[in-house]
Design a protein around this motif. Structure first.
Motif, short mmCIF file in Angstrom:
data_model
loop_
_atom_site.label_atom_id
_atom_site.label_comp_id
_atom_site.label_asym_id
_atom_site.label_seq_id
_atom_site.Cartn_x
_atom_site.Cartn_y
_atom_site.Cartn_z
N LEU A 1 -0.68 14.26 -0.05
CA LEU A 1 -1.63 12.98 -0.29
C LEU A 1 -0.70 11.72 -0.70
N LEU A 2 0.04 12.25 -1.87
CA LEU A 2 0.81 11.14 -2.64
C LEU A 2 1.78 10.64 -1.47
N GLU A 3 2.47 11.41 -0.72
CA GLU A 3 3.32 10.98 0.42
C GLU A 3 2.85 10.13 1.29
N THR A 4 1.63 10.52 1.64
CA THR A 4 0.79 9.94 2.86
C THR A 4 0.76 8.40 2.28
N ALA A 5 0.14 8.63 1.03
CA ALA A 5 -0.15 7.19 0.64
C ALA A 5 1.07 6.18 0.41
N VAL A 6 2.12 6.75 0.01
CA VAL A 6 3.44 5.97 -0.09
C VAL A 6 3.84 5.27 1.09
N ASP A 7 3.88 6.38 2.14
CA ASP A 7 4.29 6.13 3.63
C ASP A 7 3.51 5.08 4.28
N THR A 8 1.89 5.21 3.84
CA THR A 8 1.00 4.13 4.40
C THR A 8 1.26 2.75 3.94
N LEU A 9 1.69 2.75 2.58
CA LEU A 9 1.97 1.36 1.75
C LEU A 9 3.10 0.95 2.57
N ARG A 10 4.35 1.41 2.69
CA ARG A 10 5.27 1.00 3.39
C ARG A 10 4.91 0.45 4.66
N LEU A 11 4.11 1.33 5.49
CA LEU A 11 3.92 0.74 6.83
C LEU A 11 2.93 -0.50 6.84
N THR A 12 2.00 -0.55 5.92
CA THR A 12 1.02 -1.81 6.04
C THR A 12 1.92 -2.88 5.34
N HIS A 13 2.97 -2.79 4.64
CA HIS A 13 3.78 -3.89 4.12
C HIS A 13 4.63 -4.39 5.26
N LEU A 14 5.28 -3.58 5.95
CA LEU A 14 6.06 -3.77 6.95
C LEU A 14 5.04 -4.42 8.09
N ALA A 15 3.94 -4.20 8.38
CA ALA A 15 3.08 -4.72 9.36
C ALA A 15 2.68 -6.03 8.99
N GLY A 16 2.38 -6.25 7.64
CA GLY A 16 2.20 -7.48 7.15
C GLY A 16 3.11 -8.49 7.24
N LYS A 17 4.29 -7.93 7.04
CA LYS A 17 5.45 -9.01 7.31
C LYS A 17 5.77 -9.62 8.83
N GLN A 18 5.24 -8.58 9.65
CA GLN A 18 5.78 -8.45 11.06
C GLN A 18 4.52 -9.41 11.85
N ALA A 19 3.40 -9.58 11.32
CA ALA A 19 2.09 -10.22 11.84
C ALA A 19 1.30 -10.94 10.63
N VAL A 20 0.55 -11.40 11.25
CA VAL A 20 -0.74 -11.97 9.87
C VAL A 20 -0.87 -10.92 8.82
N ASN A 21 -0.69 -11.01 7.81
CA ASN A 21 -0.96 -9.94 6.64
C ASN A 21 -2.44 -10.14 6.23
N ILE A 22 -3.11 -9.07 6.85
CA ILE A 22 -4.46 -8.95 6.61
C ILE A 22 -4.94 -8.13 5.57
N PHE A 23 -3.94 -7.36 4.78
CA PHE A 23 -4.05 -6.29 3.81
C PHE A 23 -4.15 -6.94 2.52
N THR A 24 -3.74 -8.17 2.32
CA THR A 24 -3.76 -8.78 0.88
C THR A 24 -4.92 -9.98 0.79
N ALA A 25 -5.44 -10.28 -0.09
CA ALA A 25 -6.09 -11.31 -0.18
C ALA A 25 -5.64 -12.65 -0.21
N THR A 26 -4.37 -12.56 -0.69
CA THR A 26 -3.52 -13.95 -0.71
C THR A 26 -3.06 -14.45 0.57
N HIS A 27 -2.97 -13.50 1.54
CA HIS A 27 -2.36 -13.94 2.80
C HIS A 27 -3.72 -13.96 3.57
N ALA A 28 -4.89 -13.79 3.10
CA ALA A 28 -5.88 -13.73 4.23
C ALA A 28 -6.78 -15.03 4.02
N MET A 29 -6.31 -15.88 3.35
CA MET A 29 -6.79 -17.21 3.09
C MET A 29 -6.38 -18.46 3.84
#
Length: 150
Positions: free
Chosen positions: A87-115
């Motif tokens: 579970l911990l490894e999955t959460a850390v890996d998913t965090l890495r992937l969402t961070h990368l996805a947010g850098k490559q496209a419009v970052n929908i995962f954080t409130a500061t970039h969703a405004m």
């Protein structure tokens, strides 16, 4: 499924009205919820494409994460989920992937970039990264082994 998870979320977060019998039921179901989250966590990454805003699997995964965050905020379920394999490894890996996805496209995962200007976009994935960080923090709370993994 989303409605069921929302009902569970309300019940888990209301710590005063949960009986010990209900708490035992939640602990027994924690494994199932953690396993579902591990299987489905990649579905949230599909939300970076604008066409998939209503992807049901992604919405279920977001609710699963919310419920897991609440469950790990409760000491009786925390130790059980801290020891859940992967579970911990999955959460850390998913965090890495969402961070990368947010850098490559419009970052929908954080409130500061969703405004945009003064308007806030109410995307279902807003806050997903912060909930992942909360889950990781809860899983590492007073657990040296998990802290060393991170």
């Amino acid at each position: 499924r989303i409605t069921l998870l929302e009902l569970m979320m309300v019940k888990v977060s209301d710590k005063n009205s949960v009986t010990s019998e209900e708490m035992n039921v939640f602990v027994r179901h924690a494994d199932f919820l953690a396993d579902c989250f591990q299987e489905k966590c990649g579905a949230v990454l599909k939300l970076t494409a604008a066409a998939d805003v209503e992807d049901e699997e992604a919405l279920v995964t977001i609710r699963l994460l919310d419920v897991l965050c609440e469950m790990t905020s409760n000491n009786s379920q925390l130790e059980h989920l801290q020891a859940f394999p992967g579970l911990l490894e999955t959460a850390v890996d998913t965090l890495r992937l969402t961070h990368l996805a947010g850098k490559q496209a419009v970052n929908i995962f954080t409130a500061t970039h969703a405004m945009t200007g003064q308007e806030e976009i109410s995307h279902p994935a807003v806050g997903f990264k912060s909930h992942l960080i909360r889950l990781i923090g809860n899983l590492c709370y007073k657990n040296k082994e998990n802290q060393d993994k991170v």
